[in-house]
Write a protein that holds these residues in place. Structure first.
Motif, PDB file in Angstrom:
ATOM      1  N   PRO A  80       0.840  -1.203   0.000  1.00  0.00           N
ATOM      2  CA  PRO A  80       0.000   0.000   0.000  1.00  0.00           C
ATOM      3  C   PRO A  80       0.880   1.260   0.000  1.00  0.00           C
ATOM      4  O   PRO A  80       1.928   1.292   0.652  1.00  0.00           O
ATOM      5  N   ALA A  81       0.453   2.268  -0.770  1.00  0.00           N
ATOM      6  CA  ALA A  81       1.271   3.471  -0.966  1.00  0.00           C
ATOM      7  C   ALA A  81       1.094   4.479   0.167  1.00  0.00           C
ATOM      8  O   ALA A  81       0.063   4.525   0.831  1.00  0.00           O
ATOM      9  N   SER A  82       2.105   5.311   0.316  1.00  0.00           N
ATOM     10  CA  SER A  82       2.102   6.339   1.355  1.00  0.00           C
ATOM     11  C   SER A  82       0.900   7.277   1.215  1.00  0.00           C
ATOM     12  O   SER A  82       0.540   7.692   0.117  1.00  0.00           O
ATOM     13  N   GLY A  83       0.299   7.592   2.363  1.00  0.00           N
ATOM     14  CA  GLY A  83      -0.808   8.539   2.397  1.00  0.00           C
ATOM     15  C   GLY A  83      -2.165   7.911   2.158  1.00  0.00           C
ATOM     16  O   GLY A  83      -3.184   8.583   2.291  1.00  0.00           O
ATOM     17  N   CYS A  84      -2.169   6.627   1.808  1.00  0.00           N
ATOM     18  CA  CYS A  84      -3.435   5.951   1.500  1.00  0.00           C
ATOM     19  C   CYS A  84      -3.653   4.763   2.429  1.00  0.00           C
ATOM     20  O   CYS A  84      -4.579   3.971   2.213  1.00  0.00           O
ATOM     21  N   PHE A  85      -2.806   4.638   3.459  1.00  0.00           N
ATOM     22  CA  PHE A  85      -2.886   3.469   4.337  1.00  0.00           C
ATOM     23  C   PHE A  85      -2.517   3.876   5.778  1.00  0.00           C
ATOM     24  O   PHE A  85      -2.439   3.031   6.647  1.00  0.00           O
ATOM     25  N   GLY A  86      -2.341   5.177   6.010  1.00  0.00           N
ATOM     26  CA  GLY A  86      -1.968   5.667   7.340  1.00  0.00           C
ATOM     27  C   GLY A  86      -0.760   4.924   7.876  1.00  0.00           C
ATOM     28  O   GLY A  86       0.269   4.806   7.202  1.00  0.00           O
ATOM     29  N   TYR A  87      -0.904   4.386   9.103  1.00  0.00           N
ATOM     30  CA  TYR A  87       0.140   3.523   9.683  1.00  0.00           C
ATOM     31  C   TYR A  87      -0.349   2.074   9.689  1.00  0.00           C
ATOM     32  O   TYR A  87       0.166   1.251  10.419  1.00  0.00           O
ATOM     33  N   GLY A  88      -1.394   1.819   8.900  1.00  0.00           N
ATOM     34  CA  GLY A  88      -1.891   0.454   8.739  1.00  0.00           C
ATOM     35  C   GLY A  88      -3.011   0.077   9.687  1.00  0.00           C
ATOM     36  O   GLY A  88      -3.806  -0.809   9.391  1.00  0.00           O
ATOM     37  N   LYS A  89      -3.137   0.786  10.828  1.00  0.00           N
ATOM     38  CA  LYS A  89      -4.054   0.272  11.864  1.00  0.00           C
ATOM     39  C   LYS A  89      -5.528   0.322  11.480  1.00  0.00           C
ATOM     40  O   LYS A  89      -6.311  -0.491  11.944  1.00  0.00           O
ATOM     41  N   GLU A  90      -5.908   1.283  10.609  1.00  0.00           N
ATOM     42  CA  GLU A  90      -7.328   1.338  10.192  1.00  0.00           C
ATOM     43  C   GLU A  90      -7.709   0.107   9.364  1.00  0.00           C
ATOM     44  O   GLU A  90      -8.882  -0.202   9.196  1.00  0.00           O
ATOM     45  N   TYR A  91      -6.716  -0.570   8.819  1.00  0.00           N
ATOM     46  CA  TYR A  91      -7.004  -1.694   7.911  1.00  0.00           C
ATOM     47  C   TYR A  91      -7.002  -3.048   8.612  1.00  0.00           C
ATOM     48  O   TYR A  91      -7.432  -4.035   8.037  1.00  0.00           O
ATOM     49  N   ILE A  92      -6.521  -3.079   9.872  1.00  0.00           N
ATOM     50  CA  ILE A  92      -6.420  -4.398  10.527  1.00  0.00           C
ATOM     51  C   ILE A  92      -7.784  -5.000  10.838  1.00  0.00           C
ATOM     52  O   ILE A  92      -7.908  -6.185  11.088  1.00  0.00           O
ATOM     53  N   ASN A  93      -8.815  -4.149  10.806  1.00  0.00           N
ATOM     54  CA  ASN A  93     -10.165  -4.686  11.034  1.00  0.00           C
ATOM     55  C   ASN A  93     -10.752  -5.325   9.774  1.00  0.00           C
ATOM     56  O   ASN A  93     -11.763  -6.023   9.832  1.00  0.00           O
ATOM     57  N   TYR A  94     -10.134  -5.062   8.638  1.00  0.00           N
ATOM     58  CA  TYR A  94     -10.638  -5.625   7.372  1.00  0.00           C
ATOM     59  C   TYR A  94      -9.983  -6.971   7.051  1.00  0.00           C
ATOM     60  O   TYR A  94     -10.641  -7.886   6.619  1.00  0.00           O
ATOM     61  N   TYR A  95      -8.641  -7.036   7.213  1.00  0.00           N
ATOM     62  CA  TYR A  95      -7.933  -8.304   6.940  1.00  0.00           C
ATOM     63  C   TYR A  95      -6.594  -8.289   7.673  1.00  0.00           C
ATOM     64  O   TYR A  95      -6.171  -7.232   8.180  1.00  0.00           O
TER      65      TYR A  95
END
Ligand SMILES: Cc1cc2nc3c(=O)[nH]c(=O)nc-3n(C[C@H](O)[C@H](O)[C@H](O)COP(=O)(O)O)c2cc1C
Length: 304
Positions: free
Chosen positions: A19-34
């Motif tokens: 995932p590219a910079s600025g579109c994935f934060g530090y990753g934590k918002e995505y850990i609830n998805y996968y």
């Protein structure tokens, strides 16, 4: 069994999807998805020496097959990122990450790189010399081969990790800038950042973005990014991370055939939080259909 492993300057990735910079934060918002540990790596939000609130709003505008942003490098500053975010990342992501940094002077870039020294979960330092949304610094370093080389030299000297320079597409000859970065010691090139654009609100007769202009990203820019990666591959002998408009496993293959060793996916994460997982799941099938057993076979394949 198809192998998706790729190598970026000694850093082995289980697959080329980042995932590219600025579109994935530090990753934590995505850990609830996968489980984001399936990713090859991820690039954190662009970090500057001092904290930044970014540009005035509105700073997002819609566009056909893409979007414009003028966020302006909002971030909490490198000290906070090192002391807080980097440590927190260790609790949910077990692979090395890519630390994206930006600056308004060579000294600011050096400061950020020095703060990243000795941090084991940073695998690559990605130096953004291509942000179109900040005045002074940012993109101005990336539009001159001479300035790009100066930043690269200073950062490489201060760093204890491979340094990848992230280039701007808002230039006439991206290959010569990539070559200048390679000659100055860069371990790799990331291309591309966003393309300068704008929208106008016809009822208000005013630009939609408070900053007037913003950076265009998303599927609309894929053919441009692909052409630029192809040109850079002809000019340098260091790995390229291909970025720009990727939205499918087939796009990944095209980008790698143009010359990318790995790819980054940006805006598509904002419309489909599962996009990286979907692409990782589909890649083996797409390679299988082409009779390819090892993804490395296709890197630069369109040049032969
Ligand atoms: C909202 C937003 C914020 C971004 N912030 C950064 C940043 O902080 N640093 C950086 O190097 N690139 C930044 N980018 C650029 C992306 O990393 C990427 O290079 C660009 O969007 C092209 O890829 P895409 O078409 O897949 O989105 C940002 C892009 C978007 C859309």
């Amino acid at each position: 069994m198809v192998s998706l492993k790729v190598n970026l300057s000694g850093l082995e990735l289980s697959n080329p999807i980042i995932p590219a910079s600025g579109c994935f934060g530090y990753g934590k918002e995505y850990i609830n998805y996968y489980d984001i540990n399936i990713l090859g790596s991820f690039s954190i939000k662009g970090t500057t020496k001092d904290l930044r609130f970014g540009n005035a709003t509105p700073r997002i505008a819609e566009s056909n097959c893409g979007m414009l942003n003028s966020v302006g490098l909002q971030n909490p500053g490198i000290d906070h990122v090192v002391e807080y975010e980097m440590k927190e990342i260790l609790s949910y992501y077990s692979k090395p990450i890519i630390a994206n940094i930006s600056g308004f002077s060579i000294e600011e870039y050096e400061y950020c790189v020095k703060r990243l020294k000795g941090i084991n979960n940073v695998g690559i330092i990605e130096v953004n010399i291509s942000c179109p949304n900040v005045h002074d610094g940012g993109m101005s370093f990336g539009t001159s081969a001479d300035m790009a080389a100066k930043v690269t030299k200073a950062v490489v000297k201060a760093a204890d990790k491979p340094v990848y320079i992230k280039l701007s597409p808002n230039v006439t000859d991206i290959a010569s800038i990539a070559k200048a970065c390679e000659d100055a010691g860069a371990s790799g090139i990331c291309a591309i950042n966003t393309l300068l654009g704008m929208r106008i609100d016809i009822k208000k007769r005013k630009p939609v973005l408070a900053n007037i202009t913003g950076g265009l990203s998303g599927p609309a820019i894929f053919p441009i990014a692909l052409r630029m990666v192809y040109q850079i591959y002809e000019a340098v002998n260091i790995p390229i991370i291909g970025i720009g408009g990727i939205s499918s496993a087939k796009d990944v293959l095209e980008m790698m055939m143009a010359g990318a060793t790995a790819v980054q996916i940006g805006s598509m994460n904002l419309t489909d939080p599962y996009i990286c997982k979907t692409i990782i799941d589909k890649l083996p099938d797409e390679l299988d259909k082409l009779g390819i057993e090892d993804i490395n076979e296709i890197i630069g394949g369109a040049h032969k």
